[in-house]
Scaffold this motif. Sequence first.
Motif, PDB file in Angstrom:
ATOM      1  N   SER A 377       0.851  -1.187   0.000  1.00  0.00           N
ATOM      2  CA  SER A 377       0.000   0.000   0.000  1.00  0.00           C
ATOM      3  C   SER A 377       0.886   1.236   0.000  1.00  0.00           C
ATOM      4  CB  SER A 377      -0.932   0.015   1.222  1.00  0.00           C
ATOM      5  OG  SER A 377      -0.183   0.138   2.416  1.00  0.00           O
ATOM      6  N   VAL A 378       0.293   2.388  -0.286  1.00  0.00           N
ATOM      7  CA  VAL A 378       0.996   3.669  -0.256  1.00  0.00           C
ATOM      8  C   VAL A 378       0.594   4.407   1.011  1.00  0.00           C
ATOM      9  CG1 VAL A 378       1.353   5.885  -1.400  1.00  0.00           C
ATOM     10  CG2 VAL A 378       1.093   3.811  -2.779  1.00  0.00           C
ATOM     11  N   GLU A 379       1.570   4.750   1.843  1.00  0.00           N
ATOM     12  CA  GLU A 379       1.266   5.456   3.083  1.00  0.00           C
ATOM     13  C   GLU A 379       0.710   6.842   2.800  1.00  0.00           C
ATOM     14  OE1 GLU A 379       4.544   3.350   6.064  1.00  0.00           O
ATOM     15  OE2 GLU A 379       4.744   5.462   5.530  1.00  0.00           O
ATOM     16  N   GLY A 380      -0.313   7.229   3.578  1.00  0.00           N
ATOM     17  CA  GLY A 380      -0.929   8.530   3.385  1.00  0.00           C
ATOM     18  C   GLY A 380      -1.772   8.618   2.144  1.00  0.00           C
ATOM     19  N   SER A 381      -2.219   7.472   1.647  1.00  0.00           N
ATOM     20  CA  SER A 381      -2.981   7.427   0.404  1.00  0.00           C
ATOM     21  C   SER A 381      -4.050   6.355   0.520  1.00  0.00           C
ATOM     22  CB  SER A 381      -2.043   7.135  -0.775  1.00  0.00           C
ATOM     23  OG  SER A 381      -2.756   6.835  -1.947  1.00  0.00           O
ATOM     24  N   ASP A 382      -4.895   6.257  -0.494  1.00  0.00           N
ATOM     25  CA  ASP A 382      -5.914   5.213  -0.531  1.00  0.00           C
ATOM     26  C   ASP A 382      -5.562   4.162  -1.571  1.00  0.00           C
ATOM     27  OD1 ASP A 382      -6.265   6.725  -2.797  1.00  0.00           O
ATOM     28  OD2 ASP A 382      -8.443   6.601  -2.777  1.00  0.00           O
ATOM     29  N   THR A 383      -4.274   4.032  -1.880  1.00  0.00           N
ATOM     30  CA  THR A 383      -3.822   3.116  -2.923  1.00  0.00           C
ATOM     31  C   THR A 383      -3.284   1.829  -2.317  1.00  0.00           C
ATOM     32  OG1 THR A 383      -3.256   4.948  -4.408  1.00  0.00           O
ATOM     33  CG2 THR A 383      -2.256   2.815  -4.877  1.00  0.00           C
ATOM     34  N   ILE A 384      -3.738   0.705  -2.844  1.00  0.00           N
ATOM     35  CA  ILE A 384      -3.217  -0.600  -2.459  1.00  0.00           C
ATOM     36  C   ILE A 384      -2.783  -1.342  -3.714  1.00  0.00           C
ATOM     37  CG2 ILE A 384      -4.694  -0.734  -0.408  1.00  0.00           C
ATOM     38  CD1 ILE A 384      -6.409  -2.759  -1.976  1.00  0.00           C
ATOM     39  N   PHE A 385      -2.008  -2.408  -3.517  1.00  0.00           N
ATOM     40  CA  PHE A 385      -1.492  -3.190  -4.632  1.00  0.00           C
ATOM     41  C   PHE A 385      -1.959  -4.643  -4.490  1.00  0.00           C
ATOM     42  CE2 PHE A 385       1.556   0.220  -3.721  1.00  0.00           C
ATOM     43  CZ  PHE A 385       1.452   0.929  -4.913  1.00  0.00           C
ATOM     44  N   VAL A 386      -2.451  -5.175  -5.604  1.00  0.00           N
ATOM     45  CA  VAL A 386      -3.053  -6.503  -5.615  1.00  0.00           C
ATOM     46  C   VAL A 386      -2.488  -7.292  -6.788  1.00  0.00           C
ATOM     47  CG1 VAL A 386      -5.212  -7.808  -5.716  1.00  0.00           C
ATOM     48  CG2 VAL A 386      -5.177  -5.555  -4.642  1.00  0.00           C
TER      49      VAL A 386
END
Length: 434
Positions: A377-386
Motif C-alpha cells: 500500500s501507499v502510506e498517506g494514500s488510498d492506494t493498495i497493490f493486488v
Amino acid sequence: MPKPDETCPRASRSRYASTSPPSMSPPAVSALPDELLEEVFLRLPPDEPECLVRASLTSKLWLDTLSGPRFGGLYRELHGAPPMLGFIYCPAIYSSGYRRDEYDKVPYFKPATKFRARIPDDDWGCWFYEPWDGRHGRVLLVDADALAAEGLAAKFLVWNPLTGSRRELDGPQARDIVECQSLRAAVICAVTRCDHRACQDGPFRVVLVTLDKSDVGCVACAYISLPQMGEGSKPCSGLSLADEWTELSADLDLVGVSACIDFKPQVFIEDALYFVIKNGDSDVAIAILKCDLASNCLSLIDVPPLETGADGDSETILMATEDGSLGFARLDMLNLYLWSRQMGFDGVLSWTQHRVINLKELLPIQNPKLGLTLVGSVEGSDTIFVTTDLGIYGISLKSRSVKKLWKREIFHYLMPYMSFYTPREKVNPANATH
C-alpha cells in the motif's frame, strides 16, 4: 505584336503574391520573464519526471532555474505528496525452482515511470539483499540468509535510489538476535515535524522489532538506532553501532500462540510504527504491534473482527490512510473489506468498517479460483497493490481507478518508492539501469 510588359501589367504578374503583412516570429522562450518560466515548469507533472530533465538540458538558464532550491521547494509545495517513481519487491526466494544468481546481490527495483534508480555497479559484497522496508526516499536492505545461517548480528544497508548512496549499519549487539522467534525492521526519517517530501539525504533511524517466547506468552523488543546520516556512495564496512541503540521491551498477551511478525510492509503514522502479528501455524492475523517512538513503548492492538461468513485465512494488510488514521484491509475471495481506527464520542479508538469493494468489478481476473494477494500500500494514500493471475495492479480506492504495474510475477510483497525527481537530484539517464 505588343511587348510582354504592355499586355501583362505588374499587378497581373504578382497576382499570386501574398498581400498580407510579413509574419513575425514568436519571441524566444528564453526571453520570457523568469517568473513566467517558473510558473510553466511548476505545472509539469511529477509522475512524468522526464519532462523536467529534458527541460533542464535545453539551456543553462533553464538548468539554473530548475536546479535551484527555490524551484524545488515550490514544486514540492504545489504538488503535495511525492509520486511513485517505482517499487522495490522481494522475490519468492524460497519458492520451488527458484535459484539465486549474481543479480540477486543488488536490489530488485521496477520503475513505474521513466525514472531509473541509481544502482552502483561496484562490489556490493557477498550479500544477497532482501528489501525489508522503503520510506521517506530510502530503502532498507538486509541479508537475511547470512543472518540465519552464520549467526551474525543483524546487518542493514540503507540505500538512496536517487543518488545511489549507501550506508551500512551493524545491528545491536545486546544479544544474539538470530535466536529470536521473529524479527522485522523499518527505516524512518529522524527529523521532527518533517513533511518527508525531500528528506532522503537527511538523518534517519533504523527500528528493529523482535518477538520471543517467554513463560507468560510472548515478549516484544524494539531496538532504535540513533540518528544516522545518509552520505557516502559505498557501504561503510566495519561501522559499529553497538552502543548507539535504544532498547524497548514489553510482554504481550499471546499465550499459546506461535506468534510471528508478518513479512509484509509495516506502516508509519505520525511517530509510531505498526506491524501485523500472525499466528505462525495458521498464518492468520491475530494482532497489531504498535511501536510508539514518541513515548518509547510497545503495545498490542486487536485486529478488526472477521466479517460474517469470511474465511479466517483471508489476505490482510495495513494502511496509513489519507486522514492520518490506521487502516486495515482484508481480502476474502474477491471482496475487499476496509476498516479504519477512529476516535469515538467516548474518546476511545475502535475499528469501523467503512467500505466493501468487489474487486471483480475493477480488476481483470481470468481465473478467480487462483485467488488474489494483497502485496502493499501507499502510506498517506488510498492506494493498495493486488496481484491477480494476469498481473500486478495498483488500485485507488477513492476513485476506483486501476493501473497495471507489471506482468504476472511471483513475489511476496512490494514497497512503493515515493520521491520527487528533479534535475537537482542528479539521476541516471533512462537507459542506464545499473
